[in-house]
Motif scaffolding. Structure first.
Motif, PDB file in Angstrom:
ATOM      1  N   TYR A   1       0.855  -1.181   0.000  1.00  0.00           N
ATOM      2  CA  TYR A   1       0.000   0.000   0.000  1.00  0.00           C
ATOM      3  C   TYR A   1       0.890   1.230   0.000  1.00  0.00           C
ATOM      4  CZ  TYR A   1      -3.440  -3.439   1.438  1.00  0.00           C
ATOM      5  OH  TYR A   1      -4.243  -4.542   1.498  1.00  0.00           O
ATOM      6  N   ASP A   2       0.455   2.268  -0.690  1.00  0.00           N
ATOM      7  CA  ASP A   2       1.262   3.481  -0.738  1.00  0.00           C
ATOM      8  C   ASP A   2       1.062   4.309   0.531  1.00  0.00           C
ATOM      9  OD1 ASP A   2      -1.193   4.727  -1.088  1.00  0.00           O
ATOM     10  OD2 ASP A   2      -0.759   5.491  -3.082  1.00  0.00           O
ATOM     11  N   LYS A   3       1.940   5.281   0.681  1.00  0.00           N
ATOM     12  CA  LYS A   3       1.950   6.113   1.877  1.00  0.00           C
ATOM     13  C   LYS A   3       0.604   6.813   2.079  1.00  0.00           C
ATOM     14  CE  LYS A   3       4.585   9.853   4.042  1.00  0.00           C
ATOM     15  NZ  LYS A   3       5.822  10.630   3.991  1.00  0.00           N
ATOM     16  N   ALA A   4       0.012   7.321   1.011  1.00  0.00           N
ATOM     17  CA  ALA A   4      -1.252   8.040   1.118  1.00  0.00           C
ATOM     18  C   ALA A   4      -2.365   7.130   1.652  1.00  0.00           C
ATOM     19  CB  ALA A   4      -1.639   8.624  -0.241  1.00  0.00           C
ATOM     20  N   PHE A   5      -2.398   5.886   1.175  1.00  0.00           N
ATOM     21  CA  PHE A   5      -3.411   4.937   1.644  1.00  0.00           C
ATOM     22  C   PHE A   5      -3.229   4.679   3.136  1.00  0.00           C
ATOM     23  CE2 PHE A   5      -4.967   0.699   2.620  1.00  0.00           C
ATOM     24  CZ  PHE A   5      -6.241   0.726   2.069  1.00  0.00           C
ATOM     25  N   LYS A   6      -2.007   4.465   3.557  1.00  0.00           N
ATOM     26  CA  LYS A   6      -1.736   4.188   4.971  1.00  0.00           C
ATOM     27  C   LYS A   6      -2.131   5.373   5.840  1.00  0.00           C
ATOM     28  CE  LYS A   6       2.096   1.060   3.924  1.00  0.00           C
ATOM     29  NZ  LYS A   6       3.538   0.851   4.055  1.00  0.00           N
ATOM     30  N   GLN A   7      -1.763   6.582   5.396  1.00  0.00           N
ATOM     31  CA  GLN A   7      -2.110   7.776   6.167  1.00  0.00           C
ATOM     32  C   GLN A   7      -3.620   7.952   6.258  1.00  0.00           C
ATOM     33  OE1 GLN A   7       0.242  10.601   3.893  1.00  0.00           O
ATOM     34  NE2 GLN A   7       1.725  10.783   5.565  1.00  0.00           N
ATOM     35  N   GLU A   8      -4.314   7.695   5.157  1.00  0.00           N
ATOM     36  CA  GLU A   8      -5.767   7.828   5.151  1.00  0.00           C
ATOM     37  C   GLU A   8      -6.411   6.781   6.053  1.00  0.00           C
ATOM     38  OE1 GLU A   8      -9.519   9.379   4.274  1.00  0.00           O
ATOM     39  OE2 GLU A   8      -7.511  10.211   4.104  1.00  0.00           O
TER      40      GLU A   8
ATOM     41  N   ILE B   1      -8.073  -4.903   5.053  1.00  0.00           N
ATOM     42  CA  ILE B   1      -6.711  -5.149   5.533  1.00  0.00           C
ATOM     43  C   ILE B   1      -6.777  -5.817   6.895  1.00  0.00           C
ATOM     44  CG2 ILE B   1      -5.661  -3.253   4.225  1.00  0.00           C
ATOM     45  CD1 ILE B   1      -5.713  -1.569   6.760  1.00  0.00           C
ATOM     46  N   ALA B   2      -5.700  -6.436   7.278  1.00  0.00           N
ATOM     47  CA  ALA B   2      -5.644  -7.113   8.574  1.00  0.00           C
ATOM     48  C   ALA B   2      -5.629  -6.087   9.706  1.00  0.00           C
ATOM     49  CB  ALA B   2      -4.403  -7.993   8.657  1.00  0.00           C
ATOM     50  N   MET B   3      -6.261  -6.450  10.781  1.00  0.00           N
ATOM     51  CA  MET B   3      -6.281  -5.594  11.970  1.00  0.00           C
ATOM     52  C   MET B   3      -4.859  -5.307  12.446  1.00  0.00           C
ATOM     53  SD  MET B   3      -7.890  -4.098  14.434  1.00  0.00           S
ATOM     54  CE  MET B   3      -7.611  -3.663  16.127  1.00  0.00           C
ATOM     55  N   SER B   4      -4.002  -6.328  12.420  1.00  0.00           N
ATOM     56  CA  SER B   4      -2.619  -6.149  12.880  1.00  0.00           C
ATOM     57  C   SER B   4      -1.866  -5.162  11.983  1.00  0.00           C
ATOM     58  CB  SER B   4      -1.888  -7.488  12.915  1.00  0.00           C
ATOM     59  OG  SER B   4      -1.856  -8.075  11.627  1.00  0.00           O
ATOM     60  N   THR B   5      -2.174  -5.182  10.697  1.00  0.00           N
ATOM     61  CA  THR B   5      -1.522  -4.248   9.764  1.00  0.00           C
ATOM     62  C   THR B   5      -1.915  -2.816  10.088  1.00  0.00           C
ATOM     63  OG1 THR B   5      -1.483  -5.915   8.022  1.00  0.00           O
ATOM     64  CG2 THR B   5      -1.289  -3.623   7.329  1.00  0.00           C
TER      65      THR B   5
ATOM     66  N   PHE C   1       6.217   5.526   7.022  1.00  0.00           N
ATOM     67  CA  PHE C   1       5.880   4.933   5.727  1.00  0.00           C
ATOM     68  C   PHE C   1       6.804   5.394   4.608  1.00  0.00           C
ATOM     69  CE2 PHE C   1       1.635   5.993   7.775  1.00  0.00           C
ATOM     70  CZ  PHE C   1       1.582   4.836   8.500  1.00  0.00           C
ATOM     71  N   ILE C   2       8.100   5.295   4.817  1.00  0.00           N
ATOM     72  CA  ILE C   2       9.038   5.760   3.796  1.00  0.00           C
ATOM     73  C   ILE C   2       9.203   4.775   2.660  1.00  0.00           C
ATOM     74  CG2 ILE C   2      10.323   7.300   5.284  1.00  0.00           C
ATOM     75  CD1 ILE C   2      12.381   5.097   5.625  1.00  0.00           C
ATOM     76  N   GLY C   3       8.712   3.572   2.822  1.00  0.00           N
ATOM     77  CA  GLY C   3       8.734   2.613   1.724  1.00  0.00           C
ATOM     78  C   GLY C   3       9.746   1.510   1.914  1.00  0.00           C
ATOM     79  N   SER C   4       9.490   0.427   1.246  1.00  0.00           N
ATOM     80  CA  SER C   4      10.347  -0.743   1.327  1.00  0.00           C
ATOM     81  C   SER C   4      11.703  -0.464   0.709  1.00  0.00           C
ATOM     82  CB  SER C   4       9.677  -1.903   0.594  1.00  0.00           C
ATOM     83  OG  SER C   4      10.494  -3.031   0.614  1.00  0.00           O
ATOM     84  N   GLY C   5      12.745  -0.849   1.417  1.00  0.00           N
ATOM     85  CA  GLY C   5      14.092  -0.653   0.895  1.00  0.00           C
ATOM     86  C   GLY C   5      14.668   0.717   1.167  1.00  0.00           C
ATOM     87  N   HIS C   6      13.883   1.590   1.754  1.00  0.00           N
ATOM     88  CA  HIS C   6      14.353   2.935   2.072  1.00  0.00           C
ATOM     89  C   HIS C   6      14.574   3.030   3.574  1.00  0.00           C
ATOM     90  CE1 HIS C   6      13.442   4.234  -1.966  1.00  0.00           C
ATOM     91  NE2 HIS C   6      12.265   3.638  -1.846  1.00  0.00           N
ATOM     92  N   LEU C   7      15.540   3.810   3.951  1.00  0.00           N
ATOM     93  CA  LEU C   7      15.864   3.956   5.366  1.00  0.00           C
ATOM     94  C   LEU C   7      15.513   5.351   5.839  1.00  0.00           C
ATOM     95  CD1 LEU C   7      19.448   2.380   5.306  1.00  0.00           C
ATOM     96  CD2 LEU C   7      17.344   1.282   6.054  1.00  0.00           C
ATOM     97  N   GLN C   8      15.291   5.469   7.128  1.00  0.00           N
ATOM     98  CA  GLN C   8      15.135   6.791   7.719  1.00  0.00           C
ATOM     99  C   GLN C   8      16.434   7.555   7.455  1.00  0.00           C
ATOM    100  OE1 GLN C   8      12.511   8.120   9.014  1.00  0.00           O
ATOM    101  NE2 GLN C   8      11.203   6.381   9.434  1.00  0.00           N
ATOM    102  N   PRO C   9      16.402   8.876   7.368  1.00  0.00           N
ATOM    103  CA  PRO C   9      17.611   9.637   7.056  1.00  0.00           C
ATOM    104  C   PRO C   9      18.799   9.320   7.969  1.00  0.00           C
ATOM    105  CG  PRO C   9      15.707  11.064   6.950  1.00  0.00           C
ATOM    106  CD  PRO C   9      15.220   9.730   7.468  1.00  0.00           C
ATOM    107  N   GLU C  10      18.544   9.152   9.269  1.00  0.00           N
ATOM    108  CA  GLU C  10      19.633   8.858  10.197  1.00  0.00           C
ATOM    109  C   GLU C  10      20.240   7.488   9.908  1.00  0.00           C
ATOM    110  OE1 GLU C  10      16.535   9.691  11.211  1.00  0.00           O
ATOM    111  OE2 GLU C  10      16.823  11.726  11.956  1.00  0.00           O
ATOM    112  N   ALA C  11      19.387   6.513   9.621  1.00  0.00           N
ATOM    113  CA  ALA C  11      19.875   5.165   9.330  1.00  0.00           C
ATOM    114  C   ALA C  11      20.637   5.141   8.012  1.00  0.00           C
ATOM    115  CB  ALA C  11      18.713   4.183   9.292  1.00  0.00           C
ATOM    116  N   GLU C  12      20.173   5.904   7.047  1.00  0.00           N
ATOM    117  CA  GLU C  12      20.862   5.978   5.752  1.00  0.00           C
ATOM    118  C   GLU C  12      22.245   6.605   5.926  1.00  0.00           C
ATOM    119  OE1 GLU C  12      21.934   5.676   1.872  1.00  0.00           O
ATOM    120  OE2 GLU C  12      20.227   4.725   2.834  1.00  0.00           O
ATOM    121  N   GLU C  13      22.336   7.652   6.720  1.00  0.00           N
ATOM    122  CA  GLU C  13      23.616   8.302   6.985  1.00  0.00           C
ATOM    123  C   GLU C  13      24.561   7.346   7.705  1.00  0.00           C
ATOM    124  OE1 GLU C  13      26.496  11.531   7.312  1.00  0.00           O
ATOM    125  OE2 GLU C  13      24.955  10.897   5.912  1.00  0.00           O
TER     126      GLU C  13
END
Length: 95
Positions: free
Chosen positions: A7-14, A35-39, A55-67
């Motif tokens: 699911y994309d970020k917009a769907f999750k936020q909504e 969707i599952a209740m746990s999700t 919700f930055i997406g699969s394979g992407h890291l938070q800025p601190e983790a990326e640094e």
């Protein structure tokens, strides 16, 4: 829900917004969205913990983790270069 569904970020936020603003329970919102209740529960927790950075997406890291990942890789390269120079010095100093 299909296995491996993404699911994309917009769907999750909504979905989280619906939980927060509707009269429905979290379980009912999850059922309505298919969707599952746990999700949905995990999404609510992630948004609460990370705010806009959630919700930055699969394979992407938070800025601190990326640094941190970048710095660790750079550190490893520098160690390797240092080791090569030490070996070269040892070879040339024995001549």
């Amino acid at each position: 829900m299909a296995t491996g569904q993404t699911y994309d970020k917009a769907f999750k936020q909504e979905a989280v917004r619906l939980v927060q603003t509707s009269e429905k329970s979290q379980r009912q919102v999850a059922e309505d969205l298919g969707i599952a209740m746990s999700t949905l529960s995990r999404w609510c927790s992630e948004l609460a913990a990370n705010g806009e950075r959630a919700f930055i997406g699969s394979g992407h890291l938070q800025p601190e983790a990326e640094e941190m990942r970048r710095l660790r890789r750079e550190n490893e390269i520098l160690r390797q270069e240092r080791d090569v120079l030490k070996k070269a010095l040892a070879i040339f100093s024995h001549r």
